[in-house]
Enzyme design. Structure first.
Site, short mmCIF file in Angstrom:
data_model
loop_
_atom_site.label_atom_id
_atom_site.label_comp_id
_atom_site.label_asym_id
_atom_site.label_seq_id
_atom_site.Cartn_x
_atom_site.Cartn_y
_atom_site.Cartn_z
N GLU A 1 -39.80 -14.63 -28.89
CA GLU A 1 -39.80 -13.59 -29.94
C GLU A 1 -38.38 -13.16 -30.30
O GLU A 1 -38.08 -12.89 -31.46
CB GLU A 1 -40.64 -12.40 -29.47
CG GLU A 1 -42.12 -12.76 -29.42
CD GLU A 1 -42.95 -11.71 -28.71
OE1 GLU A 1 -42.73 -11.50 -27.50
OE2 GLU A 1 -43.82 -11.10 -29.35
N GLU B 1 -48.68 -14.97 -23.82
CA GLU B 1 -49.27 -13.66 -23.51
C GLU B 1 -50.79 -13.68 -23.38
O GLU B 1 -51.35 -13.04 -22.50
CB GLU B 1 -48.84 -12.62 -24.57
CG GLU B 1 -47.41 -12.12 -24.42
CD GLU B 1 -46.37 -13.03 -25.03
OE1 GLU B 1 -46.71 -14.17 -25.42
OE2 GLU B 1 -45.19 -12.62 -25.12
#
Ligand code: COA
Length: 246
Positions: A120, A140
């Site tokens: 990210e 995740e």
């Protein structure tokens, strides 16, 4: 100056905007996992580069040969004194929001793992150059979370929706070659060339007139969230503002 980062300013040209700021995530023994200290130090480093008139481009990279960053430090999960405090810290020091607000061009130079928050952070950058041994993933969901450092928003704005969902829903990593096919990275180079190729790219950006580079980035980034007609009007205004100063 920092414990979890290395920070270096390299002068390319002696003028405002003539420097490259190198920010290195520096916990190589933990694959540069982002712990709270690194997050806070990144926030400070980002404030510096944002406000330093000498800095014309920013490079983010990871120390060592194994990782850009293997993501959030999983040993800190669930260790905040309370959920409310964790939320407050996050709100007060919104690192991802700050990275996205930086007007200067940012380059991610990626060797090895770029997972979770590592992936990210690279998405918060404008250009991504990777070594052949790099891999990218948002694991995740495998841990029962969702990417929450901008991944669900930035990835589909960077690559095709189906490819973004493939990565987000499976949590499986992709290779550097596949990242190149997806358009997630702009270049894949041999690991031994990564540093030199990154510097060459940063120098090319810094060599351009800094105000034009910044306004061009602003036009692209803001325009992505606007209807075409409004985007074209904004582009015109930014172009006129530049003409007024040159
Ligand atoms: N948080 C904290 N520590 C991490 C970490 C993370 N996200 N990723 C790696 N590390 C640490 C390991 O615990 C290990 O520390 P140790 O030597 O003290 O035991 C060290 O970094 C090296 O990692 P290791 O797992 O031994 O390397 P590997 O080559 O066997 O595996 C990975 C590499 C990236 C596949 C594996 O480390 C991993 O799955 N990490 C977690 C990635 C992740 O889920 N990130 C997203 C969190 S939302």
């Amino acid at each position: 100056m920092f414990e979890s980062l290395l920070f270096d300013k390299q002068e390319v040209e002696p003028r405002p905007g003539g420097c490259i700021a190198w920010i290195t995530l520096n916990r190589p023994e933990k694959l540069n996992a982002v712990n709270l200290q690194m997050r806070d130090e990144m926030w400070t480093a980002m404030e510096w580069v944002r406000s330093d008139p000498d800095v014309g481009a920013i490079v983010l990279r990871g120390a060592g040969e194994r990782a850009f960053s293997a993501g959030a430090d999983i040993t800190e999960f669930g260790t905040a004194p309370s959920y409310v405090e964790a939320r407050r810290a996050r709100h007060e020091r919104d690192l991802w929001g700050l990275m996205l607000a930086i007007e200067k061009p940012m380059i991610a130079s990626i060797r090895g793992f770029a997972l979770g928050a590592g992936c990210e952070m690279s998405l918060c950058c404008d250009l991504r150059i990777a070594s052949e041994d790099a891999s990218f993933g948002l694991p995740e969901v495998k841990l029962g979370y969702i990417p929450s450092a901008g991944g669900t928003q930035l990835l589909p704005r960077t690559i095709a929706r189906g490819n973004a969902l493939l990565m987000i829903l499976t949590g499986e990593p992709i290779s550097a070659r596949q990242a190149l096919d997806f358009g997630l990275v702009q270049w894949v180079v041999p690991a031994g060339d990564l540093q030199a190729r990154t510097e060459e790219l940063a120098r090319r950006v810094v060599a351009r007139p800094a105000p034009a580079v910044r306004r061009a980035k602003e036009a692209v980034v803001r325009g992505l969230d606007l209807p075409l007609e409004e985007g074209v009007r904004m582009e015109w205004r930014l172009g006129r503002a530049l003409e007024a100063v040159t």
